[in-house]
Motif scaffolding. Structure first.
Motif, mmCIF file in Angstrom:
data_model
loop_
_atom_site.group_PDB
_atom_site.id
_atom_site.type_symbol
_atom_site.label_atom_id
_atom_site.label_comp_id
_atom_site.label_asym_id
_atom_site.label_seq_id
_atom_site.Cartn_x
_atom_site.Cartn_y
_atom_site.Cartn_z
ATOM 1 N N ILE A 1 -32.586 -31.630 37.500
ATOM 2 C CA ILE A 1 -31.830 -32.520 36.608
ATOM 3 C C ILE A 1 -30.708 -33.233 37.363
ATOM 4 N N GLY A 2 -30.040 -32.494 38.237
ATOM 5 C CA GLY A 2 -28.853 -33.054 38.891
ATOM 6 C C GLY A 2 -29.143 -33.710 40.218
ATOM 7 N N ASN A 3 -28.054 -34.111 40.915
ATOM 8 C CA ASN A 3 -28.255 -34.727 42.228
ATOM 9 C C ASN A 3 -27.487 -34.012 43.340
ATOM 10 N N LYS A 4 -27.026 -32.794 43.059
ATOM 11 C CA LYS A 4 -26.422 -31.971 44.120
ATOM 12 C C LYS A 4 -27.484 -30.977 44.572
ATOM 13 N N ARG A 5 -27.082 -29.968 45.372
ATOM 14 C CA ARG A 5 -28.069 -28.968 45.799
ATOM 15 C C ARG A 5 -28.705 -28.355 44.544
ATOM 16 N N PRO A 6 -30.046 -28.223 44.517
ATOM 17 C CA PRO A 6 -30.654 -27.614 43.319
ATOM 18 C C PRO A 6 -30.275 -26.132 43.251
ATOM 19 N N GLY A 7 -29.530 -25.755 42.248
ATOM 20 C CA GLY A 7 -29.061 -24.375 42.163
ATOM 21 C C GLY A 7 -28.799 -23.985 40.724
ATOM 22 N N PHE B 1 -22.006 -32.177 26.246
ATOM 23 C CA PHE B 1 -22.113 -31.870 27.683
ATOM 24 C C PHE B 1 -23.252 -32.667 28.308
ATOM 25 N N LEU B 2 -24.395 -32.640 27.625
ATOM 26 C CA LEU B 2 -25.567 -33.271 28.244
ATOM 27 C C LEU B 2 -25.499 -34.796 28.237
ATOM 28 N N GLN B 3 -24.596 -35.340 27.436
ATOM 29 C CA GLN B 3 -24.426 -36.806 27.486
ATOM 30 C C GLN B 3 -23.598 -37.203 28.704
ATOM 31 N N GLN B 4 -22.976 -36.226 29.304
ATOM 32 C CA GLN B 4 -22.021 -36.498 30.367
ATOM 33 C C GLN B 4 -22.717 -36.455 31.740
ATOM 34 N N ARG C 1 -24.501 -33.359 34.006
ATOM 35 C CA ARG C 1 -25.940 -33.323 34.331
ATOM 36 C C ARG C 1 -26.160 -33.296 35.838
ATOM 37 N N ASN C 2 -25.335 -34.036 36.565
ATOM 38 C CA ASN C 2 -25.536 -34.118 38.014
ATOM 39 C C ASN C 2 -25.166 -32.846 38.760
ATOM 40 N N ARG C 3 -24.351 -32.011 38.130
ATOM 41 C CA ARG C 3 -23.810 -30.856 38.856
ATOM 42 C C ARG C 3 -24.835 -29.727 38.907
ATOM 43 N N SER C 4 -25.779 -29.832 39.808
ATOM 44 C CA SER C 4 -26.890 -28.875 39.838
ATOM 45 C C SER C 4 -26.571 -27.606 40.618
ATOM 46 N N ILE D 1 -21.291 -25.908 38.503
ATOM 47 C CA ILE D 1 -21.559 -26.094 37.072
ATOM 48 C C ILE D 1 -20.556 -25.345 36.178
ATOM 49 N N ASP D 2 -20.157 -24.138 36.598
ATOM 50 C CA ASP D 2 -19.224 -23.365 35.756
ATOM 51 C C ASP D 2 -17.896 -24.107 35.619
ATOM 52 N N THR D 3 -17.435 -24.663 36.760
ATOM 53 C CA THR D 3 -16.180 -25.423 36.736
ATOM 54 C C THR D 3 -16.328 -26.629 35.805
ATOM 55 N N MET D 4 -17.488 -27.289 35.887
ATOM 56 C CA MET D 4 -17.734 -28.472 35.058
ATOM 57 C C MET D 4 -17.689 -28.128 33.564
ATOM 58 N N TYR D 5 -18.400 -27.064 33.189
ATOM 59 C CA TYR D 5 -18.403 -26.671 31.764
ATOM 60 C C TYR D 5 -16.982 -26.335 31.316
ATOM 61 N N THR D 6 -16.249 -25.610 32.169
ATOM 62 C CA THR D 6 -14.873 -25.242 31.795
ATOM 63 C C THR D 6 -14.031 -26.501 31.633
ATOM 64 N N PHE D 7 -14.149 -27.389 32.613
ATOM 65 C CA PHE D 7 -13.338 -28.601 32.594
ATOM 66 C C PHE D 7 -13.632 -29.433 31.338
ATOM 67 N N TYR D 8 -14.904 -29.646 31.065
ATOM 68 C CA TYR D 8 -15.238 -30.491 29.914
ATOM 69 C C TYR D 8 -14.947 -29.807 28.577
ATOM 70 N N SER D 9 -14.994 -28.482 28.519
ATOM 71 C CA SER D 9 -14.593 -27.814 27.272
ATOM 72 C C SER D 9 -13.152 -28.177 26.957
ATOM 73 N N VAL D 10 -12.318 -28.207 28.003
ATOM 74 C CA VAL D 10 -10.899 -28.521 27.794
ATOM 75 C C VAL D 10 -10.710 -30.020 27.573
ATOM 76 N N LYS D 11 -11.421 -30.811 28.352
ATOM 77 C CA LYS D 11 -11.281 -32.271 28.200
ATOM 78 C C LYS D 11 -11.659 -32.700 26.778
ATOM 79 N N TYR D 12 -12.693 -32.081 26.227
ATOM 80 C CA TYR D 12 -13.119 -32.423 24.875
ATOM 81 C C TYR D 12 -12.340 -31.653 23.801
ATOM 82 N N CYS D 13 -11.370 -30.856 24.252
ATOM 83 C CA CYS D 13 -10.473 -30.134 23.326
ATOM 84 C C CYS D 13 -11.207 -29.175 22.387
#
Ligand code: DGY
Length: 413
Positions: free
Chosen positions: A69-75, A177-180, A184-187, A191-203
């Motif tokens: 799905i993403g464009n970083k290392r597949p992980g 999350f999946l619209q972002q 999606r790119n953070r493969s 990813i954990d940092t991304m989910y945490t960050f966006y949970s807070v960004k989206y309040c």
């Protein structure tokens, strides 16, 4: 109605199967999904055993391979995002729950506690665990430090274990999350940092629940075991640095203070008990990690190090002859971290090695000067280190905002 997901790579199949069984037997779980990276031994063993487990538990248990799905290392990121996609496209469950598959202390209460949080109305519920004072060194030195320096008045530095993989999201969260694209790119491990960050960004209101028995899983050896994770977690923070979260400086109205526009509801359960082995365990192989400072030097690294002030440069260079790390106290680490944010390039192996050496040095400095003094001393230190980073950064931002405002006023006059 919920879906429980176990992303896995190469694990002990017995441990994974046992966890899948525990989840499937839980009365509030409708479906269990195992997401593998490739068709290796663990995958095949699950494939063989799942039909029997389905019969025993009378639950839907599925096994899939992660998509690209993403464009970083597949992980891990591709694995978790594959599960999010599956959850939205193939099911109509209300909640998705993730658990690391290699946990040997997993039990039904891990599921119940997340679901109880969701029943209370929290769209994001996360577990946190007692960890030994030398564990969590990416969490403390990279993620929480970065959150404190970049978004000091946000909720981010207050999240207990921002890299934790045991969490629950309600459907609305997954949809956003999946619209972002960044999510999606953070493969990779980011990813954990991304989910945490966006949970807070989206309040999203967030509850952190405490699992006192701790998360026993495979132990790390030398710190090299964590190099890829380190590099990818730092790269994620660096990639997010231009997001402004909530800071609206109101310098004139409230002298020197910041108003939180997007402050979130974030509650954490009190950490009541710490099991004895958490006091006694050592998080990594200290002797083996010392030699890492002296290895893998390249001429390219020496050129790149020129962006650091002399004190840091000389301290890192000294490792060519003998391990040198006592210079990496919390102030020097903050200075180095801010320089790394400007210059680090994940696509350059020399930069990866410089980040790694600085981090190993910071971890060894902390281990030998702070963690040595005992669990409670070390934990007090780590929390207060993050407070100091937050305060430093918030003050710095206030000063900058005042200066900018002054310049603006004088250019208007
Ligand atoms: C962390 O730092 O949280 C990593 O899981 C390594 O312990």
């Amino acid at each position: 109605m919920c879906l429980v997901v176990f992303p896995f790579k190469k694990e002990n199949p017995q441990v994974v199967l046992n966890n899948v069984k525990i989840a499937a037997q839980h009365p509030k779980v409708d479906e269990v999904l195992c997401v593998g990276v490739e068709k290796e031994e663990t995958y095949r063993s699950l494939e063989q055993n799942i039909p029997q487990l389905k019969m025993e538990t009378n639950k839907d248990i599925n096994l899939i391979l992660q998509e690209r799905i993403g464009n970083k290392r597949p992980g891990k990121g591709d694995g978790m995002n594959t599960a999010l996609k599956y959850f939205l496209e193939e099911t109509d469950h209300n909640e998705i729950l993730f658990f690391d598959s290699d946990i040997t202390t997993f039990g039904p209460n891990w599921i119940s506690k997340l679901l109880e949080g969701a029943e209370l109305g929290y769209p994001v519920v996360r577990h946190y665990f007692p960890r030994c004072s030398t564990d969590g060194m990416i969490t403390w030195m990279i993620t929480k430090t970065g959150f404190a320096l970049l978004w000091p008045t946000s909720e981010l530095p207050w999240i207990e274990q921002p890299l934790g993989g045991e969490l629950l999201f309600k459907r609305e969260v997954v949809e956003r999350f999946l619209q972002q694209e960044e999510v999606r790119n953070r493969s990779d491990w980011g990813i954990d940092t991304m989910y945490t960050f966006y949970s807070v960004k989206y309040c999203y209101p967030m509850l952190e629940t405490y699992i006192s028995e701790g998360k026993l899983h495979k132990l790390y050896g030398k710190l090299t075991d964590l190099k890829t994770m380190l590099v990818e977690c730092f790269d994620t923070i660096q990639s997010l640095r231009d997001h402004s979260l909530e800071l609206i400086p109101k310098v004139n109205e409230m002298e020197g203070s910041f108003l939180c526009k997007g402050g979130i509801i974030h509650r954490a359960e009190h950490p009541h008990e710490v099991p004895q082995d958490v006091f006694e365990k050592i998080g990594f192989d200290i002797e083996g990690s010392l030699t890492l400072l002296m290895e893998n030097w390249t001429p390219g690294m020496e050129d790149l190090l020129s962006v650091f002030p002399r004190r840091i440069r000389d301290g890192v260079y000294a490792n060519k002859k003998a391990p040198s790390f006592s210079f990496l106290d919390e102030h020097t680490w903050r200075e180095a971290y801010l320089i790394l944010l400007d210059h680090f390039d994940i696509n350059n192996e020399d930069w990866q090695e410089i980040l790694f050496k600085l981090w190993v040095g910071r971890v060894l400095c902390y281990t030998t000067t702070i963690a040595l003094r005992g669990y409670y001393f070390a934990m007090r230190y780590l929390y207060s280190m993050i407070d100091r980073y937050m305060n430093y950064s918030a003050k710095h931002k206030i000063k900058k905002a005042k200066k900018e405002e002054k310049n603006e006023n004088s250019s208007c006059a």
